[in-house]
Design a protein around this motif. Structure first.
Motif, PDB file in Angstrom:
ATOM      1  N   ALA A  97       7.438  -2.331  -0.340  1.00 54.82           N
ATOM      2  CA  ALA A  97       6.898  -2.611  -1.531  1.00 54.82           C
ATOM      3  C   ALA A  97       6.806  -4.069  -1.907  1.00 54.82           C
ATOM      4  CB  ALA A  97       8.013  -1.964  -2.362  1.00 54.82           C
ATOM      5  N   ALA A  98       7.922  -4.836  -1.528  1.00 57.96           N
ATOM      6  CA  ALA A  98       7.728  -6.406  -1.702  1.00 57.96           C
ATOM      7  C   ALA A  98       6.586  -7.013  -1.186  1.00 57.96           C
ATOM      8  CB  ALA A  98       9.088  -6.846  -1.413  1.00 57.96           C
ATOM      9  N   LEU A  99       6.281  -6.457  -0.200  1.00 61.96           N
ATOM     10  CA  LEU A  99       4.930  -6.948   0.768  1.00 61.96           C
ATOM     11  C   LEU A  99       3.658  -6.451   0.193  1.00 61.96           C
ATOM     12  CD1 LEU A  99       6.747  -6.787   4.230  1.00 61.96           C
ATOM     13  CD2 LEU A  99       5.749  -9.099   2.967  1.00 61.96           C
ATOM     14  N   GLN A 100       3.776  -5.470  -0.837  1.00 64.77           N
ATOM     15  CA  GLN A 100       2.677  -4.676  -1.212  1.00 64.77           C
ATOM     16  C   GLN A 100       2.108  -3.917   0.004  1.00 64.77           C
ATOM     17  OE1 GLN A 100      -0.034  -7.229  -3.630  1.00 64.77           O
ATOM     18  NE2 GLN A 100       1.640  -8.070  -5.027  1.00 64.77           N
ATOM     19  N   ALA A 101       2.610  -3.671   0.816  1.00 65.01           N
ATOM     20  CA  ALA A 101       2.023  -2.866   1.981  1.00 65.01           C
ATOM     21  C   ALA A 101       2.064  -1.285   1.620  1.00 65.01           C
ATOM     22  CB  ALA A 101       3.113  -3.105   3.260  1.00 65.01           C
ATOM     23  N   PRO A 102       0.974  -0.695   1.599  1.00 67.60           N
ATOM     24  CA  PRO A 102       1.000   0.609   0.966  1.00 67.60           C
ATOM     25  C   PRO A 102       1.526   1.874   2.024  1.00 67.60           C
ATOM     26  CG  PRO A 102      -1.334   0.143   2.079  1.00 67.60           C
ATOM     27  CD  PRO A 102      -0.282  -1.059   2.061  1.00 67.60           C
ATOM     28  N   VAL A 103       1.622   1.436   3.071  1.00 70.52           N
ATOM     29  CA  VAL A 103       2.266   2.485   4.158  1.00 70.52           C
ATOM     30  C   VAL A 103       3.455   1.863   5.110  1.00 70.52           C
ATOM     31  CG1 VAL A 103       1.632   3.738   6.444  1.00 70.52           C
ATOM     32  CG2 VAL A 103       0.032   3.450   4.256  1.00 70.52           C
ATOM     33  N   GLU A 163       8.178   7.407  -3.188  1.00 75.77           N
ATOM     34  CA  GLU A 163       7.171   7.945  -4.398  1.00 75.77           C
ATOM     35  C   GLU A 163       7.414   6.822  -5.367  1.00 75.77           C
ATOM     36  OE1 GLU A 163       5.640  11.965  -4.401  1.00 75.77           O
ATOM     37  OE2 GLU A 163       7.914  11.999  -4.707  1.00 75.77           O
ATOM     38  N   ALA A 164       8.703   6.504  -5.861  1.00 78.31           N
ATOM     39  CA  ALA A 164       9.084   5.559  -6.909  1.00 78.31           C
ATOM     40  C   ALA A 164       8.624   4.227  -6.502  1.00 78.31           C
ATOM     41  CB  ALA A 164      10.565   5.499  -7.300  1.00 78.31           C
ATOM     42  N   ALA A 165       8.540   3.667  -5.151  1.00 76.60           N
ATOM     43  CA  ALA A 165       8.295   2.323  -4.820  1.00 76.60           C
ATOM     44  C   ALA A 165       6.840   2.348  -4.505  1.00 76.60           C
ATOM     45  CB  ALA A 165       9.033   1.955  -3.614  1.00 76.60           C
ATOM     46  N   GLY A 166       5.948   3.455  -4.550  1.00 74.55           N
ATOM     47  CA  GLY A 166       4.717   3.228  -4.328  1.00 74.55           C
ATOM     48  C   GLY A 166       4.211   3.156  -2.811  1.00 74.55           C
ATOM     49  N   VAL A 167       5.266   3.473  -1.990  1.00 75.30           N
ATOM     50  CA  VAL A 167       5.001   3.381  -0.534  1.00 75.30           C
ATOM     51  C   VAL A 167       4.669   4.727   0.011  1.00 75.30           C
ATOM     52  CG1 VAL A 167       5.858   2.567   1.663  1.00 75.30           C
ATOM     53  CG2 VAL A 167       6.303   1.267  -0.484  1.00 75.30           C
ATOM     54  N   ARG A 168       3.776   4.987   0.884  1.00 76.91           N
ATOM     55  CA  ARG A 168       3.352   5.986   1.671  1.00 76.91           C
ATOM     56  C   ARG A 168       4.204   6.130   3.086  1.00 76.91           C
ATOM     57  NH1 ARG A 168      -2.802   8.456   3.146  1.00 76.91           N
ATOM     58  NH2 ARG A 168      -2.163  10.518   3.292  1.00 76.91           N
ATOM     59  N   PRO A 206       5.689  19.902   4.259  1.00 73.43           N
ATOM     60  CA  PRO A 206       6.326  20.039   2.806  1.00 73.43           C
ATOM     61  C   PRO A 206       6.149  19.223   1.940  1.00 73.43           C
ATOM     62  CG  PRO A 206       7.785  20.363   4.960  1.00 73.43           C
ATOM     63  CD  PRO A 206       6.534  19.744   5.243  1.00 73.43           C
ATOM     64  N   TYR A 207       5.467  18.053   1.986  1.00 71.34           N
ATOM     65  CA  TYR A 207       5.536  16.987   1.059  1.00 71.34           C
ATOM     66  C   TYR A 207       4.170  16.763   0.742  1.00 71.34           C
ATOM     67  CZ  TYR A 207       9.895  16.882   3.641  1.00 71.34           C
ATOM     68  OH  TYR A 207      11.078  17.288   4.247  1.00 71.34           O
ATOM     69  N   PRO A 208       4.093  16.243  -0.486  1.00 72.22           N
ATOM     70  CA  PRO A 208       2.678  15.600  -0.884  1.00 72.22           C
ATOM     71  C   PRO A 208       1.869  14.732   0.053  1.00 72.22           C
ATOM     72  CG  PRO A 208       4.172  15.547  -2.778  1.00 72.22           C
ATOM     73  CD  PRO A 208       4.829  15.790  -1.224  1.00 72.22           C
ATOM     74  N   PRO A 209       0.632  14.986   0.366  1.00 68.15           N
ATOM     75  CA  PRO A 209      -0.117  14.045   0.789  1.00 68.15           C
ATOM     76  C   PRO A 209       0.002  12.642   0.711  1.00 68.15           C
ATOM     77  CG  PRO A 209      -1.421  16.005   0.826  1.00 68.15           C
ATOM     78  CD  PRO A 209      -0.199  15.891  -0.083  1.00 68.15           C
ATOM     79  N   SER A 210       0.129  12.665  -0.802  1.00 68.83           N
ATOM     80  CA  SER A 210       0.024  11.031  -0.980  1.00 68.83           C
ATOM     81  C   SER A 210       1.374  10.503  -0.816  1.00 68.83           C
ATOM     82  CB  SER A 210      -0.033  10.894  -2.691  1.00 68.83           C
ATOM     83  OG  SER A 210       1.148  11.922  -3.242  1.00 68.83           O
ATOM     84  N   ALA A 211       2.536  11.163  -0.441  1.00 69.80           N
ATOM     85  CA  ALA A 211       3.835  10.473  -0.320  1.00 69.80           C
ATOM     86  C   ALA A 211       3.993  10.503   1.239  1.00 69.80           C
ATOM     87  CB  ALA A 211       4.842  11.439  -0.881  1.00 69.80           C
ATOM     88  N   VAL A 212       3.541  11.486   2.117  1.00 62.81           N
ATOM     89  CA  VAL A 212       3.649  11.490   3.521  1.00 62.81           C
ATOM     90  C   VAL A 212       2.599  11.878   4.138  1.00 62.81           C
ATOM     91  CG1 VAL A 212       5.294  12.617   5.322  1.00 62.81           C
ATOM     92  CG2 VAL A 212       6.186  12.385   2.931  1.00 62.81           C
ATOM     93  N   GLY A 213       2.248  10.956   5.280  1.00 60.89           N
ATOM     94  CA  GLY A 213       1.150  11.261   5.982  1.00 60.89           C
ATOM     95  C   GLY A 213       1.231  10.885   7.494  1.00 60.89           C
ATOM     96  N   VAL A 214       0.290  10.784   8.332  1.00 61.49           N
ATOM     97  CA  VAL A 214       0.747  10.384   9.675  1.00 61.49           C
ATOM     98  C   VAL A 214       0.017   9.255  10.055  1.00 61.49           C
ATOM     99  CG1 VAL A 214       0.781  12.977  10.016  1.00 61.49           C
ATOM    100  CG2 VAL A 214      -1.507  11.876  10.201  1.00 61.49           C
ATOM    101  N   ARG A 247      -4.048  13.643   5.354  1.00 60.30           N
ATOM    102  CA  ARG A 247      -2.756  13.086   5.859  1.00 60.30           C
ATOM    103  C   ARG A 247      -3.040  11.832   6.593  1.00 60.30           C
ATOM    104  NH1 ARG A 247       1.553  15.493   3.562  1.00 60.30           N
ATOM    105  NH2 ARG A 247       1.304  17.847   3.387  1.00 60.30           N
ATOM    106  N   ILE A 248      -4.041  11.552   6.983  1.00 58.08           N
ATOM    107  CA  ILE A 248      -4.312  10.228   7.805  1.00 58.08           C
ATOM    108  C   ILE A 248      -3.867   8.982   6.868  1.00 58.08           C
ATOM    109  CG2 ILE A 248      -5.736   8.887   9.071  1.00 58.08           C
ATOM    110  CD1 ILE A 248      -7.196  11.188   9.835  1.00 58.08           C
ATOM    111  N   ALA A 249      -2.675   8.361   7.158  1.00 54.07           N
ATOM    112  CA  ALA A 249      -2.563   6.995   6.392  1.00 54.07           C
ATOM    113  C   ALA A 249      -2.820   5.762   7.033  1.00 54.07           C
ATOM    114  CB  ALA A 249      -0.681   7.165   6.220  1.00 54.07           C
TER     115      ALA A 249
END
Length: 273
Positions: free
Chosen positions: A89-95, A129-134, A163-171, A196-198
């Motif tokens: 999150a600090a690095l603004q890395a989405p994944v 999810e709270a941090a905005g990181v997938r 089991p988890y939302p695609p926005s939260a957990v991908g591959v 799911r492709i992150a």
């Protein structure tokens, strides 16, 4: 140097130029028209988290991923992974890329280890999810199942993510680890359908493998992987995100970083696009 439009999706994963200091890596990317960079926690930690974040932003670069979290079968995994999420999150890395970890000491139970991984990811989802990181589950070649990653196929990874939302957990799709699988094209289509492709990482498979197979990756075009076929299959799923060149090889690391980046770009343009 002005950016080549063909490099719009190209990202240099920091592992490829492992011994290039962060500040030189950022400067080298700017000079060669590269606008995206995948970072590694150890190198960021050496240079300083806040310092890295400020440098990357001031250079106008986008961070595509942070590697890595995971190793859920080892003590202390929970706190370390929460820190990894905060660093992303600090690095603004989405994944944040996750390498699951191998079998627990003394265990032969792969099924139980994979269940442990799935449960651990579930514990991290609220914080991510709270941090905005997938979170991106990365399958590794089966030769790493015992000590590094019990998630060996894209199907394994998708099942764990389900089991988890695609926005939260991908591959994470990495050609080096998945090229051998005769089910890969079907599973890529599934990954796309499930959203799911992150992240997408490319490296070649070279033979003979060097001692220590972890360091057996080659720059694009130096091995036997159908890299363009992978890219086309990933594109067909609707994924339009970055394509990271991520290579682990002692001979690559021993070369000047600027030369490796230039060859990575050439291999990407010739064999991936």
């Amino acid at each position: 140097m002005s950016a080549d439009p063909r490099l719009e999706r190209f990202s240099l994963n920091q592992a490829t130029t492992k011994r290039w200091p962060v500040d030189e890596t950022v400067d080298g990317c700017v000079k060669q028209g590269v606008t995206q960079l995948g970072l590694w926690r150890d190198q960021v930690g050496t240079f300083g988290l806040e310092r890295t974040a400020a440098l990357v932003r001031s250079a106008g670069l986008t961070v595509t991923t942070l590697c890595r979290g995971g190793f859920f079968t080892t003590p202390g995994w929970f706190d370390d992974n929460r820190r990894a999420i905060d660093e992303a999150a600090a690095l603004q890395a989405p994944v944040l890329v996750l390498v699951s970890g191998g079998l627990p000491d003394g265990s032969r139970d792969l099924d139980a280890a994979r269940r442990t991984v799935g449960d651990a990811i579930g514990e991290l989802v609220p914080h991510a999810e709270a941090a905005g990181v997938r979170l991106a589950i990365e399958p590794l070649h089966p030769m790493f199942a015992s000590d590094r990653c019990v998630v060996s196929t894209l199907s394994n990874a998708l099942d764990l993510a389900a089991p988890y939302p695609p926005s939260a957990v991908g591959v994470a799709v990495d050609t080096y680890h998945l090229w051998w699988d005769d089910q890969i094209w079907k599973q890529l289509a599934r990954a796309g359908a499930e959203g799911r492709i992150a992240c997408f990482q490319v490296a070649d498979w070279i033979t003979p493998l060097p001692e220590g197979v972890l360091l057996g990756r080659g720059l694009p075009g130096t091995g036997c992987v159908e890299l363009r076929r992978f890219r086309e299959a990933v594109d067909a799923t609707g994924y339009t995100g970055p394509i990271e060149v991520e290579v682990f090889h002692e001979a690559v690391w021993s070369r000047p970083g600027a030369d490796v980046l230039a060859e990575s770009i050439e291999g990407y343009l010739t064999h991936v696009l």
